[in-house]
Structures are given as structure tokens and as C-alpha cells.
Scaffold this motif. Structure first.
Motif, mmCIF file in Angstrom:
data_model
loop_
_atom_site.group_PDB
_atom_site.id
_atom_site.type_symbol
_atom_site.label_atom_id
_atom_site.label_comp_id
_atom_site.label_asym_id
_atom_site.label_seq_id
_atom_site.Cartn_x
_atom_site.Cartn_y
_atom_site.Cartn_z
ATOM 1 N N LYS A 51 0.852 -1.189 0.000
ATOM 2 C CA LYS A 51 0.000 0.000 0.000
ATOM 3 C C LYS A 51 0.889 1.242 0.000
ATOM 4 C CE LYS A 51 -3.482 0.156 2.868
ATOM 5 N NZ LYS A 51 -4.298 0.386 4.087
ATOM 6 N N TYR A 52 0.717 2.067 -1.015
ATOM 7 C CA TYR A 52 1.451 3.323 -1.141
ATOM 8 C C TYR A 52 0.518 4.471 -0.782
ATOM 9 C CZ TYR A 52 4.952 0.549 -3.500
ATOM 10 O OH TYR A 52 5.905 -0.399 -3.786
ATOM 11 N N VAL A 53 1.047 5.433 -0.051
ATOM 12 C CA VAL A 53 0.255 6.583 0.385
ATOM 13 C C VAL A 53 0.809 7.824 -0.319
ATOM 14 C CG1 VAL A 53 -0.533 7.933 2.353
ATOM 15 C CG2 VAL A 53 -0.108 5.484 2.625
ATOM 16 N N TYR A 54 -0.068 8.496 -1.057
ATOM 17 C CA TYR A 54 0.338 9.643 -1.855
ATOM 18 C C TYR A 54 -0.250 10.943 -1.322
ATOM 19 C CZ TYR A 54 1.976 6.536 -5.545
ATOM 20 O OH TYR A 54 2.664 5.589 -6.264
ATOM 21 N N GLN A 55 0.480 12.021 -1.576
ATOM 22 C CA GLN A 55 -0.036 13.378 -1.452
ATOM 23 C C GLN A 55 0.139 13.968 -2.855
ATOM 24 O OE1 GLN A 55 2.316 16.428 0.539
ATOM 25 N NE2 GLN A 55 0.444 17.258 1.433
ATOM 26 N N ILE A 56 -0.974 14.461 -3.428
ATOM 27 C CA ILE A 56 -0.914 14.964 -4.802
ATOM 28 C C ILE A 56 -1.543 16.346 -4.893
ATOM 29 C CG2 ILE A 56 -0.991 12.643 -5.793
ATOM 30 C CD1 ILE A 56 -3.952 13.266 -6.575
ATOM 31 N N LEU A 68 -3.895 9.573 0.083
ATOM 32 C CA LEU A 68 -4.494 8.816 -1.014
ATOM 33 C C LEU A 68 -3.775 7.471 -1.074
ATOM 34 C CD1 LEU A 68 -6.475 8.930 -3.380
ATOM 35 C CD2 LEU A 68 -4.658 9.937 -4.731
ATOM 36 N N GLN A 69 -4.478 6.379 -0.754
ATOM 37 C CA GLN A 69 -3.851 5.073 -0.615
ATOM 38 C C GLN A 69 -4.173 4.177 -1.804
ATOM 39 O OE1 GLN A 69 -4.746 3.483 3.270
ATOM 40 N NE2 GLN A 69 -4.548 5.496 4.215
ATOM 41 N N ILE A 70 -3.104 3.632 -2.401
ATOM 42 C CA ILE A 70 -3.245 2.806 -3.595
ATOM 43 C C ILE A 70 -2.349 1.577 -3.451
ATOM 44 C CG2 ILE A 70 -2.904 2.694 -6.097
ATOM 45 C CD1 ILE A 70 -3.465 5.667 -6.193
ATOM 46 N N TYR A 71 -2.905 0.407 -3.761
ATOM 47 C CA TYR A 71 -2.131 -0.827 -3.726
ATOM 48 C C TYR A 71 -1.434 -1.049 -5.059
ATOM 49 C CZ TYR A 71 -4.226 -2.459 0.624
ATOM 50 O OH TYR A 71 -4.611 -2.597 1.926
ATOM 51 N N ALA A 76 1.616 1.277 -8.712
ATOM 52 C CA ALA A 76 0.749 2.160 -7.927
ATOM 53 C C ALA A 76 0.684 3.553 -8.568
ATOM 54 C CB ALA A 76 1.258 2.257 -6.497
ATOM 55 N N LYS A 77 1.810 4.039 -9.051
ATOM 56 C CA LYS A 77 1.858 5.356 -9.706
ATOM 57 C C LYS A 77 1.016 5.355 -10.984
ATOM 58 C CE LYS A 77 5.161 8.687 -11.535
ATOM 59 N NZ LYS A 77 6.589 8.945 -11.787
ATOM 60 N N ARG A 78 1.085 4.269 -11.743
ATOM 61 C CA ARG A 78 0.293 4.161 -12.971
ATOM 62 C C ARG A 78 -1.200 4.180 -12.650
ATOM 63 N NH1 ARG A 78 -1.868 -0.067 -14.881
ATOM 64 N NH2 ARG A 78 -0.516 -1.571 -13.845
ATOM 65 N N LEU A 84 3.309 15.056 -4.874
ATOM 66 C CA LEU A 84 4.081 15.837 -3.918
ATOM 67 C C LEU A 84 4.880 14.961 -2.963
ATOM 68 C CD1 LEU A 84 1.317 18.460 -3.037
ATOM 69 C CD2 LEU A 84 3.166 18.681 -4.722
ATOM 70 N N ASP A 85 4.309 13.803 -2.602
ATOM 71 C CA ASP A 85 4.970 12.905 -1.660
ATOM 72 C C ASP A 85 4.422 11.497 -1.848
ATOM 73 O OD1 ASP A 85 6.671 12.235 0.537
ATOM 74 O OD2 ASP A 85 4.948 12.296 1.890
ATOM 75 N N VAL A 86 5.259 10.507 -1.603
ATOM 76 C CA VAL A 86 4.825 9.112 -1.627
ATOM 77 C C VAL A 86 5.581 8.369 -0.533
ATOM 78 C CG1 VAL A 86 6.515 8.433 -3.386
ATOM 79 C CG2 VAL A 86 4.488 7.044 -3.026
ATOM 80 N N ARG A 87 4.867 7.481 0.144
ATOM 81 C CA ARG A 87 5.491 6.642 1.166
ATOM 82 C C ARG A 87 4.761 5.310 1.208
ATOM 83 N NH1 ARG A 87 2.121 7.005 5.663
ATOM 84 N NH2 ARG A 87 0.781 8.835 5.622
ATOM 85 N N ILE A 88 5.376 4.346 1.830
ATOM 86 C CA ILE A 88 4.760 3.036 2.005
ATOM 87 C C ILE A 88 4.040 3.045 3.344
ATOM 88 C CG2 ILE A 88 5.196 0.579 2.318
ATOM 89 C CD1 ILE A 88 7.589 0.898 0.463
ATOM 90 N N ALA A 89 2.782 2.593 3.333
ATOM 91 C CA ALA A 89 1.988 2.538 4.560
ATOM 92 C C ALA A 89 2.535 1.447 5.464
ATOM 93 C CB ALA A 89 0.526 2.268 4.229
#
Length: 74
Positions: A8-13, A24-27, A34-36, A48-53
Motif C-alpha cells: 500500500k502506497y500513500v500519496y499526497q498529490i 491517497l492510498q493505492i495498492y 501504484a503510480k500508474r 508531492l509525496d509518496v510513502r509506504i503505509a
């Protein structure tokens, strides 16, 4: 056959209209997948930011563990 591991990747966009979306959480199998997926849903967004949950729970509870929790609370 075992299913592929998903992360699970957590984004700030920042959306096209300038609005910032946090948490914004995407598997995905990896960050590129996940980016695609993110870019399919939010066209032309700026990441703006991405991290692993982090996992909130570790391991799987057994039937005995659950039963013990129930009987201890009585």
C-alpha cells in the motif's frame, strides 16, 4: 498458486485544479504500478509525496487467540 504481494502506497498529490489531496492510498506490486493506477484516476496530477503505509497489525490471529480475548473480557 500464491497471489503476488501487494504494497500500500500513500500519496499526497496536487490535482489539475490546484487542490491538494492527502492520504491517497493505492495498492500495487511495486511503486511504478501504484503510480500508474494513480495517474489513471488523477490525470496530470503532481505527486508531492509518496510513502509506504506501515502495517497496523502484524501476523494473523488464530481462533484460539480470538476466543481467549473474548473469554478474558467476561
Amino acid at each position: 498458486m500464491q497471489a503476488p504481494a501487494m504494497t500500500k502506497y500513500v500519496y499526497q498529490i496536487r490535482c489539475r485544479n490546484g487542490a491538494v489531496v492527502d492520504n491517497l492510498q493505492i495498492y500495487g506490486r511495486d511503486e511504478e504500478e501504484a503510480k500508474r493506477k494513480l495517474q489513471q484516476m488523477y490525470h496530470n496530477c503532481e505527486i508531492l509525496d509518496v510513502r509506504i503505509a506501515r502495517a497496523e497489525r502484524i501476523g494473523v490471529s488464530s481462533y484460539e487467540d480470538v476466543l481467549s480475548l473474548i473469554t478474558d473480557s467476561l
